[in-house]
Design an enzyme around this catalytic site. Structure first.
Site: not given
Ligand code: IMP
Length: 182
Positions: A103-105, A107-110, A135, A156, A163, A169
């Protein structure tokens, strides 16, 4: 380039190419140490993880099968709060396998917590996660990253697969939103 404009917003360089390469080598060695001989099924989360997965999986020596899914939870620079999974694998592809999600990132983990729950329904032997970025201050859902390259502040980022509404990207390095938008 230390500062770039992507889709109308300014970003400044946060992580350079050499640091990315170095971390990828470290993660690949850890994956080989843990997964050699376990015939892993690697699931690349598109589209954000495309460059990370391409570089990481060429450093990994363990023989593995590679596939992909599409997860979408973000619009613009924020999470929508729900996840759609495109191209979900069949139970017969997952059952009894050692999975490695790339996975790339986080964030919330959702996205990853929903995806992992979905995969668990098909009884894999194990699930591991490799992520380029995390994060930690943004986390709302628990996600266990087994292989993590970098922790970053809750801002961000774009580049190296990530992206802003489809743009940015292709940047070779990782850029963070600039406080100064002038
Ligand atoms: P989560 O579900 O909140 O953990 O978010 C994960 C997904 O949101 C990642 O796979 C990204 O596609 C997108 N995302 C979260 N943070 C960023 C960011 O800072 N830049 C670009 N995409 C992000």
């Amino acid at each position: 380039m230390d500062r770039v404009k992507v889709n109308g917003k300014f970003f400044k360089k946060q992580i350079d190419r050499e640091a990315i390469k170095k971390e990828i080598k470290r993660l690949a060695a850890e994956i080989d140490r843990d997964m050699a001989g376990s015939n892993p099924l690697v699931i690349c989360v598109m589209t954000g993880a495309m460059f990370f997965a391409a570089d990481l999986l060429r450093e990994v020596s363990t023989e593995c099968e590679i596939t992909s899914v599409r997860l979408k939870s973000y619009e613009g620079t924020g999470s929508t709060g729900h996840v759609s999974i495109g191209g979900m694998l069949k139970r017969s592809e997952i059952e009894g396998r050692n999975l490695l999600i790339v996975e790339d990132i986080v964030d919330t983990g959702l996205s990853l917590s929903s995806f992992v729950s979905e995969l668990e329904e098909s009884a894999p032997a194990s699930i591991r996660i490799a992520a380029l970025l995390s994060k930690p201050d943004a986390r709302k859902y628990r996600v266990k990253t087994d292989y993590l390259a970098f922790e970053i502040p809750n801002l961000f980022v774009v580049g190296y697969g990530l992206d802003y509404d489809g743009y940015g990207r292709g940047l070779k390095e990782i850029y963070i939103l600039d406080d100064n938008q002038l």
